[in-house]
Design a protein around this motif. Structure first.
Motif, PDB file in Angstrom:
ATOM      1  N   PHE A  28     -23.734 -88.476  38.120  1.00 12.54           N
ATOM      2  CA  PHE A  28     -23.759 -90.111  38.897  1.00 12.54           C
ATOM      3  C   PHE A  28     -24.960 -90.666  37.434  1.00 12.54           C
ATOM      4  CE2 PHE A  28     -23.130 -88.075  42.084  1.00 12.54           C
ATOM      5  CZ  PHE A  28     -22.018 -88.608  42.587  1.00 12.54           C
ATOM      6  N   ALA A  29     -24.592 -91.663  36.649  1.00  7.81           N
ATOM      7  CA  ALA A  29     -25.270 -92.206  35.860  1.00  7.81           C
ATOM      8  C   ALA A  29     -26.829 -93.519  36.109  1.00  7.81           C
ATOM      9  CB  ALA A  29     -24.661 -92.672  35.090  1.00  7.81           C
ATOM     10  N   MET A  30     -27.449 -93.678  35.104  1.00 10.26           N
ATOM     11  CA  MET A  30     -28.726 -94.356  36.402  1.00 10.26           C
ATOM     12  C   MET A  30     -28.312 -95.485  35.106  1.00 10.26           C
ATOM     13  SD  MET A  30     -30.918 -93.421  37.649  1.00 10.26           S
ATOM     14  CE  MET A  30     -30.948 -91.526  38.102  1.00 10.26           C
ATOM     15  N   HIS A  31     -29.288 -96.452  35.732  1.00  9.09           N
ATOM     16  CA  HIS A  31     -28.986 -98.092  34.719  1.00  9.09           C
ATOM     17  C   HIS A  31     -28.334 -97.923  33.507  1.00  9.09           C
ATOM     18  CE1 HIS A  31     -31.361 -98.139  37.956  1.00  9.09           C
ATOM     19  NE2 HIS A  31     -31.518 -99.632  38.566  1.00  9.09           N
ATOM     20  N   ARG A  32     -27.884 -98.610  32.941  1.00 10.07           N
ATOM     21  CA  ARG A  32     -27.924 -98.477  31.259  1.00 10.07           C
ATOM     22  C   ARG A  32     -29.285 -99.082  30.157  1.00 10.07           C
ATOM     23  NH1 ARG A  32     -21.821-101.399  30.086  1.00 10.07           N
ATOM     24  NH2 ARG A  32     -21.879 -99.123  28.980  1.00 10.07           N
ATOM     25  N   THR A  33     -29.818 -99.932  31.099  1.00  8.96           N
ATOM     26  CA  THR A  33     -30.520-101.177  30.037  1.00  8.96           C
ATOM     27  C   THR A  33     -31.703-100.622  31.496  1.00  8.96           C
ATOM     28  OG1 THR A  33     -29.861-102.705  31.475  1.00  8.96           O
ATOM     29  CG2 THR A  33     -29.211-102.491  29.333  1.00  8.96           C
ATOM     30  N   THR A  34     -32.844 -99.972  31.133  1.00 10.84           N
ATOM     31  CA  THR A  34     -34.060 -99.951  31.960  1.00 10.84           C
ATOM     32  C   THR A  34     -34.624-101.081  32.638  1.00 10.84           C
ATOM     33  OG1 THR A  34     -35.879-100.478  30.800  1.00 10.84           O
ATOM     34  CG2 THR A  34     -34.779 -98.105  30.201  1.00 10.84           C
ATOM     35  N   PRO A  35     -34.398-100.654  34.070  1.00 11.90           N
ATOM     36  CA  PRO A  35     -35.460-102.313  35.173  1.00 11.90           C
ATOM     37  C   PRO A  35     -36.440-102.358  34.850  1.00 11.90           C
ATOM     38  CG  PRO A  35     -34.289-100.068  36.116  1.00 11.90           C
ATOM     39  CD  PRO A  35     -33.594 -99.482  34.800  1.00 11.90           C
ATOM     40  N   ASP A  36     -36.255-102.753  35.525  1.00  9.40           N
ATOM     41  CA  ASP A  36     -37.417-104.452  35.620  1.00  9.40           C
ATOM     42  C   ASP A  36     -38.955-103.605  35.744  1.00  9.40           C
ATOM     43  OD1 ASP A  36     -39.386-105.242  35.692  1.00  9.40           O
ATOM     44  OD2 ASP A  36     -39.021-107.633  36.558  1.00  9.40           O
ATOM     45  N   GLN A  37     -39.643-102.670  34.787  1.00 14.13           N
ATOM     46  CA  GLN A  37     -41.103-101.907  35.621  1.00 14.13           C
ATOM     47  C   GLN A  37     -41.717-102.733  36.087  1.00 14.13           C
ATOM     48  OE1 GLN A  37     -40.769 -98.226  34.973  1.00 14.13           O
ATOM     49  NE2 GLN A  37     -38.856 -99.631  34.657  1.00 14.13           N
ATOM     50  N   SER A  49     -22.460 -96.383  36.500  1.00 15.65           N
ATOM     51  CA  SER A  49     -23.583 -96.565  37.382  1.00 15.65           C
ATOM     52  C   SER A  49     -23.555 -97.135  38.481  1.00 15.65           C
ATOM     53  CB  SER A  49     -24.957 -96.957  36.098  1.00 15.65           C
ATOM     54  OG  SER A  49     -24.295 -98.381  36.068  1.00 15.65           O
ATOM     55  N   ARG A  50     -22.183 -97.472  39.025  1.00 15.60           N
ATOM     56  CA  ARG A  50     -22.614 -98.152  39.984  1.00 15.60           C
ATOM     57  C   ARG A  50     -23.076 -98.035  40.861  1.00 15.60           C
ATOM     58  NH1 ARG A  50     -16.942-100.748  38.753  1.00 15.60           N
ATOM     59  NH2 ARG A  50     -16.900-100.977  40.947  1.00 15.60           N
ATOM     60  N   LEU A  51     -22.726 -97.019  41.644  1.00 17.51           N
ATOM     61  CA  LEU A  51     -23.552 -95.853  42.859  1.00 17.51           C
ATOM     62  C   LEU A  51     -25.072 -96.161  42.659  1.00 17.51           C
ATOM     63  CD1 LEU A  51     -23.757 -95.108  45.389  1.00 17.51           C
ATOM     64  CD2 LEU A  51     -23.712 -92.947  44.237  1.00 17.51           C
ATOM     65  N   THR A  52     -25.249 -96.321  41.019  1.00 15.28           N
ATOM     66  CA  THR A  52     -27.091 -96.600  41.641  1.00 15.28           C
ATOM     67  C   THR A  52     -27.525 -98.341  40.843  1.00 15.28           C
ATOM     68  OG1 THR A  52     -26.988 -94.351  39.719  1.00 15.28           O
ATOM     69  CG2 THR A  52     -28.813 -96.303  39.869  1.00 15.28           C
ATOM     70  N   ILE A  53     -26.925 -98.578  40.517  1.00  8.67           N
ATOM     71  CA  ILE A  53     -27.055-100.350  40.817  1.00  8.67           C
ATOM     72  C   ILE A  53     -26.621-100.969  42.179  1.00  8.67           C
ATOM     73  CG2 ILE A  53     -26.092-102.725  39.518  1.00  8.67           C
ATOM     74  CD1 ILE A  53     -27.383-101.023  37.621  1.00  8.67           C
ATOM     75  N   ALA A  54     -25.494-100.475  42.764  1.00  6.23           N
ATOM     76  CA  ALA A  54     -25.436-100.801  44.764  1.00  6.23           C
ATOM     77  C   ALA A  54     -26.812-100.308  44.822  1.00  6.23           C
ATOM     78  CB  ALA A  54     -24.218-100.272  44.599  1.00  6.23           C
ATOM     79  N   ALA A  55     -27.320 -98.865  44.855  1.00  5.67           N
ATOM     80  CA  ALA A  55     -27.947 -98.658  45.692  1.00  5.67           C
ATOM     81  C   ALA A  55     -29.813 -99.511  45.616  1.00  5.67           C
ATOM     82  CB  ALA A  55     -28.759 -97.206  45.406  1.00  5.67           C
ATOM     83  N   HIS A  56     -29.548 -99.986  43.842  1.00  9.66           N
ATOM     84  CA  HIS A  56     -31.013-100.441  44.124  1.00  9.66           C
ATOM     85  C   HIS A  56     -30.534-101.986  44.024  1.00  9.66           C
ATOM     86  CE1 HIS A  56     -33.318-102.313  39.827  1.00  9.66           C
ATOM     87  NE2 HIS A  56     -33.576-103.066  40.630  1.00  9.66           N
ATOM     88  N   ALA A  57     -29.591-102.331  43.904  1.00  5.93           N
ATOM     89  CA  ALA A  57     -29.629-104.076  44.878  1.00  5.93           C
ATOM     90  C   ALA A  57     -29.614-103.953  46.801  1.00  5.93           C
ATOM     91  CB  ALA A  57     -27.713-104.221  45.352  1.00  5.93           C
ATOM     92  N   LEU A  58     -29.099-102.596  47.236  1.00  3.96           N
ATOM     93  CA  LEU A  58     -29.500-102.870  48.303  1.00  3.96           C
ATOM     94  C   LEU A  58     -31.086-102.620  49.058  1.00  3.96           C
ATOM     95  CD1 LEU A  58     -26.215-100.283  49.838  1.00  3.96           C
ATOM     96  CD2 LEU A  58     -26.905-103.555  50.353  1.00  3.96           C
ATOM     97  N   ALA A  59     -32.353-101.819  48.355  1.00  2.00           N
ATOM     98  CA  ALA A  59     -33.137-101.524  48.394  1.00  2.00           C
ATOM     99  C   ALA A  59     -34.331-102.579  48.207  1.00  2.00           C
ATOM    100  CB  ALA A  59     -33.722-100.766  47.658  1.00  2.00           C
TER     101      ALA A  59
END
Lengths: 144, 144
Positions: free
Chosen positions: A91-100, B5-15
């Motif tokens: 599973f990959a992380m965000h491709r750009t680092t999220p807002d810290q 990174s779909r799963l990661t982004i989706a979890a981010h959004a829900l959180a």
DNA sequence: GGGTGTCGTAACAATTATTGTTGCGACTGC
DNA sequence: GCAGTCGCAACAATAATTGTTACGACACCC
């Protein structure tokens, strides 16, 4: 869809070489394997090159050259193959680092990282339970 | 590397939505979430659209519109999210069908299919053990 | 009823990873 | 020297995801 069939093709190649050797042949050529897998010989050479680096196969050059197993199929697991041919995580992380500056943006990566690592570990465990000898046996057991 | 990174982004959004609602807000906009995830609002809308189809979130239109949770974070697992946003299997087969005249080419796909299905089942099981409330808790627990 | 802000969605470009192809040098056995 | 195969680089083709722009639909507010 996970667009990479590297593990599948690598297992295919190893099973092919293993069976061919059981039939009494010394080495298998990338062209033979490519024909069975319906792909290009260079693709096979690339994959087998990675497996050679991992110590799973050997290659000879010159006339009558080709590929042979460096170990018994019984001692090779899908995890060995997976680690040899799959470079990155499942599973990959965000491709750009999220807002810290945002609480979620800051905490999401370590949180997911931890979860993903646990899952990868489980997958590795499952892959380690299957030997290439198991795979070849199942291949030969397929109905026709 | 698995490039999605779909799963990661989706979890981010829900959180993000979950936390925002805990802070007393009704709805979150795709722009707010996109800003936190450092991506484009349309990307967020697309993902949330799939989550809406799965019954995890709701959206309102018009002025003061935005997204809200359709269920409690406690009752949502990563498996729910995974199934909503990941279309295909974890491991892929050959992209072209192997030579059916070859024993290996004929038997390799059913053999690998069976192995892969077992592993996917294990992964699903692991994903089902983690709720989005767990994720949000871990996110907030990250050191800064 | 018009203005405003947001979703919904389509269309397309950009990016990335993988796979496919060609070409040619290196090596080895005959 | 010749022939067959690997080794490897370079590049094209394919596919999936992600990013971007644009614009219509909708609902609230005045």
């Amino acid at each position: 869809m996970s667009a990479n069939s590297r593990l599948t093709i690598a297992a295919h190649a190893l099973a092919w070489i293993g069976l061919y050797q059981r039939q009494g042949h010394e080495v298998a050529t990338s062209e033979q394997i490519a024909s069975s897998a319906n792909t290009n010989p260079v693709v096979i050479r690339r994959l087998l090159g990675e497996l050679r680096r991992a110590g799973l196969v050997e290659s000879r050059r010159g006339v009558g050259a080709g590929w042979s197993l460096a170990r018994e199929l019984e001692s090779m697991t899908l995890l060995d193959v997976y680690e040899a041919v799959e470079p990155g995580p499942l599973f990959a992380m965000h491709r750009t680092t999220p807002d810290q500056g945002c609480v979620v943006g800051h905490g999401i990566q370590p949180a997911m990282q931890c979860i993903y690592e646990g899952i990868e570990e489980t997958v590795r465990h499952e892959l380690a339970r299957v030997t290439l000898a198991n795979v070849l046996r199942d291949v030969l057991a397929a109905p026709r």
